[in-house]
Write a protein that holds these residues in place. Structure first.
Motif, mmCIF file in Angstrom:
data_model
loop_
_atom_site.group_PDB
_atom_site.id
_atom_site.type_symbol
_atom_site.label_atom_id
_atom_site.label_comp_id
_atom_site.label_asym_id
_atom_site.label_seq_id
_atom_site.Cartn_x
_atom_site.Cartn_y
_atom_site.Cartn_z
ATOM 1 N N GLU A 69 0.825 -1.210 0.000
ATOM 2 C CA GLU A 69 0.000 0.000 0.000
ATOM 3 C C GLU A 69 0.861 1.262 0.000
ATOM 4 O OE1 GLU A 69 -3.396 -0.014 -0.404
ATOM 5 O OE2 GLU A 69 -2.954 -2.130 -0.757
ATOM 6 N N LEU A 70 1.975 1.239 0.701
ATOM 7 C CA LEU A 70 2.874 2.387 0.684
ATOM 8 C C LEU A 70 3.524 2.542 -0.693
ATOM 9 C CD1 LEU A 70 4.515 2.118 4.221
ATOM 10 C CD2 LEU A 70 2.928 3.881 3.418
ATOM 11 N N ALA A 71 3.797 1.413 -1.345
ATOM 12 C CA ALA A 71 4.334 1.478 -2.716
ATOM 13 C C ALA A 71 3.324 2.149 -3.645
ATOM 14 C CB ALA A 71 4.667 0.073 -3.215
ATOM 15 N N LYS A 72 2.052 1.807 -3.505
ATOM 16 C CA LYS A 72 1.008 2.413 -4.340
ATOM 17 C C LYS A 72 0.878 3.905 -4.067
ATOM 18 C CE LYS A 72 -1.718 -1.844 -4.426
ATOM 19 N NZ LYS A 72 -2.954 -2.499 -3.913
ATOM 20 N N ALA A 73 1.159 4.300 -2.832
ATOM 21 C CA ALA A 73 1.089 5.717 -2.467
ATOM 22 C C ALA A 73 2.395 6.457 -2.755
ATOM 23 C CB ALA A 73 0.738 5.841 -0.979
ATOM 24 N N ASN A 74 3.355 5.746 -3.378
ATOM 25 C CA ASN A 74 4.665 6.323 -3.739
ATOM 26 C C ASN A 74 5.433 6.836 -2.522
ATOM 27 O OD1 ASN A 74 4.380 5.935 -6.609
ATOM 28 N ND2 ASN A 74 2.948 7.657 -6.618
ATOM 29 N N ILE A 75 5.345 6.095 -1.435
ATOM 30 C CA ILE A 75 6.082 6.428 -0.218
ATOM 31 C C ILE A 75 7.138 5.350 0.021
ATOM 32 C CG2 ILE A 75 5.947 6.758 2.284
ATOM 33 C CD1 ILE A 75 3.084 7.720 1.917
ATOM 34 N N PRO A 76 8.428 5.695 0.023
ATOM 35 C CA PRO A 76 9.477 4.695 0.273
ATOM 36 C C PRO A 76 9.327 4.044 1.649
ATOM 37 C CG PRO A 76 10.432 6.702 -0.640
ATOM 38 C CD PRO A 76 9.002 7.022 -0.297
ATOM 39 N N VAL A 77 9.639 2.761 1.701
ATOM 40 C CA VAL A 77 9.558 1.996 2.940
ATOM 41 C C VAL A 77 10.965 1.760 3.482
ATOM 42 C CG1 VAL A 77 8.923 -0.218 3.970
ATOM 43 C CG2 VAL A 77 7.392 0.875 2.327
ATOM 44 N N VAL A 78 11.187 2.165 4.721
ATOM 45 C CA VAL A 78 12.482 1.997 5.383
ATOM 46 C C VAL A 78 12.400 0.830 6.348
ATOM 47 C CG1 VAL A 78 14.241 3.109 6.822
ATOM 48 C CG2 VAL A 78 12.837 4.493 5.270
ATOM 49 N N SER A 79 13.411 -0.017 6.359
ATOM 50 C CA SER A 79 13.461 -1.103 7.333
ATOM 51 C C SER A 79 14.904 -1.589 7.462
ATOM 52 C CB SER A 79 12.517 -2.240 6.925
ATOM 53 O OG SER A 79 12.101 -2.983 8.056
ATOM 54 N N GLY A 80 15.077 -2.619 8.300
ATOM 55 C CA GLY A 80 16.426 -3.064 8.611
ATOM 56 C C GLY A 80 16.903 -4.295 7.875
ATOM 57 N N LEU A 81 16.092 -4.806 6.938
ATOM 58 C CA LEU A 81 16.431 -5.983 6.140
ATOM 59 C C LEU A 81 16.665 -7.228 7.003
ATOM 60 C CD1 LEU A 81 16.626 -6.369 3.039
ATOM 61 C CD2 LEU A 81 19.085 -6.429 3.290
ATOM 62 N N ALA A 82 16.184 -7.190 8.239
ATOM 63 C CA ALA A 82 16.277 -8.375 9.092
ATOM 64 C C ALA A 82 15.249 -9.400 8.633
ATOM 65 C CB ALA A 82 16.037 -7.999 10.551
ATOM 66 N N TYR A 83 15.473 -10.648 8.987
ATOM 67 C CA TYR A 83 14.490 -11.672 8.660
ATOM 68 C C TYR A 83 13.234 -11.413 9.480
ATOM 69 C CZ TYR A 83 12.220 -16.142 7.910
ATOM 70 O OH TYR A 83 11.311 -17.102 7.574
ATOM 71 N N GLY A 84 12.082 -11.701 8.906
ATOM 72 C CA GLY A 84 10.827 -11.507 9.623
ATOM 73 C C GLY A 84 10.057 -10.319 9.089
ATOM 74 N N ILE A 85 9.476 -9.526 9.970
ATOM 75 C CA ILE A 85 8.600 -8.431 9.581
ATOM 76 C C ILE A 85 9.302 -7.430 8.672
ATOM 77 C CG2 ILE A 85 7.216 -6.505 10.419
ATOM 78 C CD1 ILE A 85 6.009 -9.295 10.981
ATOM 79 N N ASP A 86 10.564 -7.089 8.972
ATOM 80 C CA ASP A 86 11.313 -6.152 8.126
ATOM 81 C C ASP A 86 11.337 -6.635 6.678
ATOM 82 O OD1 ASP A 86 11.934 -5.298 10.724
ATOM 83 O OD2 ASP A 86 13.932 -4.633 10.150
ATOM 84 N N SER A 87 11.690 -7.886 6.490
ATOM 85 C CA SER A 87 11.788 -8.462 5.147
ATOM 86 C C SER A 87 10.436 -8.461 4.442
ATOM 87 C CB SER A 87 12.324 -9.892 5.213
ATOM 88 O OG SER A 87 13.622 -9.934 5.748
ATOM 89 N N PHE A 88 9.381 -8.822 5.180
ATOM 90 C CA PHE A 88 8.062 -8.905 4.558
ATOM 91 C C PHE A 88 7.568 -7.533 4.101
ATOM 92 C CE2 PHE A 88 7.648 -12.676 7.583
ATOM 93 C CZ PHE A 88 8.093 -13.572 6.626
ATOM 94 N N ALA A 89 7.860 -6.501 4.884
ATOM 95 C CA ALA A 89 7.470 -5.141 4.480
ATOM 96 C C ALA A 89 8.176 -4.757 3.188
ATOM 97 C CB ALA A 89 7.801 -4.153 5.589
ATOM 98 N N HIS A 90 9.476 -5.058 3.106
ATOM 99 C CA HIS A 90 10.226 -4.739 1.898
ATOM 100 C C HIS A 90 9.787 -5.608 0.723
ATOM 101 C CE1 HIS A 90 13.877 -2.486 3.793
ATOM 102 N NE2 HIS A 90 12.943 -1.666 3.368
#
Length: 290
Positions: A69-90
């Motif tokens: 949804e953030l991609a559709k709104a053209n808003i970059p998503v920041v995360s830590g590239l850790a396994y789990g929730i971070d990865s799924f968001a990215h």
């Protein structure tokens, strides 16, 4: 694991025009950042989507959906590239061609965990990888919590999807609070150890994330409205959406019974639909939002 992009590393110091102003003003800002990818993303408004490495199906579905949804709104998503929730968001973000910013707790050329190599390479080619640690620096007990101050600083809001009481995500939320950022937490099952942290954040004043428009309006100053509800839904989401259309209101149990689905799965999908702004719930009943 070292990566193939090491010869494309760009180094920016605190005096660089690319260096984020919000990062420059925090306590103990990094003297320099090592970057791979599009430096212009550091100048855009963005949202951090974070959570624990241990997760439930509910957390995975919600994190991927928020990323999309953030991609559709053209808003970059920041995360830590850790396994789990971070990865799924990215994953959700890059699956729709959205922009992702990954902040590492290792040297810029080291992928941790190795299983995220494909995601690292995807972000490196179409987003941005950053680290305050020089190439070749291995991860240590202190480096991962330290990078969390960068995640919150370069983001305009922080969304915590799922977190236990001792999750590192709560460290990021603490940094975000100190930095005056908006903190959103996805409400979770009060009996789940994976939602103790997020529910506590809400108790302590975080904003319950009921709809993605809550976050996008905070960032863009305007409500995010899906272009076409039905084409925006997955198969299970669409089936449940059409079931709700048949009645002026219904319950989780009635939907599960009528569709012969597990009530827990229905509940998780309804959460996704509510975050998308498609439905709303009140008093145990489910209603269409539009």
């Amino acid at each position: 694991m070292n990566n193939k992009y090491s010869n494309e590393i760009k180094e920016i110091d605190i005096s660089s025009s690319y260096y984020p102003e919000n990062l420059r003003i925090i306590n103990n800002p990094p003297e320099r950042l090592y970057c791979i990818g599009d430096l212009n993303l550091l100048g855009l408004k963005s949202v951090a989507v974070i959570g624990s490495r241990k997760y439930t199906l509910y957390g995975k579905i919600v994190a991927q959906m928020i990323g999309k949804e953030l991609a559709k709104a053209n808003i970059p998503v920041v995360s830590g590239l850790a396994y789990g929730i971070d990865s799924f968001a990215h994953e959700g973000t890059v699956s729709l061609g959205g922009k992702a910013i990954a902040v590492l707790g290792t040297g810029i050329d080291i992928i941790h965990p190795v299983r995220n190599a494909w995601l690292y390479n995807k972000i490196a080619s179409n987003g941005l990888i950053i680290s305050e640690y020089a190439p070749g620096t291995p991860g240590a007990k202190y480096t991962f919590p330290q990078r969390n101050r960068i995640i919150s600083a370069i983001s305009d809001a922080v969304v915590v999807v799922e977190a236990g009481l001792n999750s590192g995500s709560l460290i990021t939320a603490d940094f975000a609070n100190e930095q005056g950022k908006s903190i959103y937490a996805v409400p979770g099952n009060i009996n789940s150890q994976f939602s103790v942290g997020t529910n506590k954040l809400i108790k302590d004043g975080a904003i319950p994330m009921i709809s993605i428009s809550d976050v996008t309006s905070d960032i863009k100053g305007a409500e995010y409205i899906p272009q076409d509800i039905e084409t925006d839904l997955g198969n299970d989401e669409l089936e449940i959406y059409k079931e709700i259309q048949k009645s002026s209101c219904c319950t989780i149990d009635s939907i599960a019974h009528n569709l012969n689905k597990n009530a827990g799965k229905v509940s998780a999908i309804l959460t996704v639909l509510e975050i998308k702004g498609v439905i709303t719930t009140y008093g145990g009943k489910v209603f269409l939002a539009k």
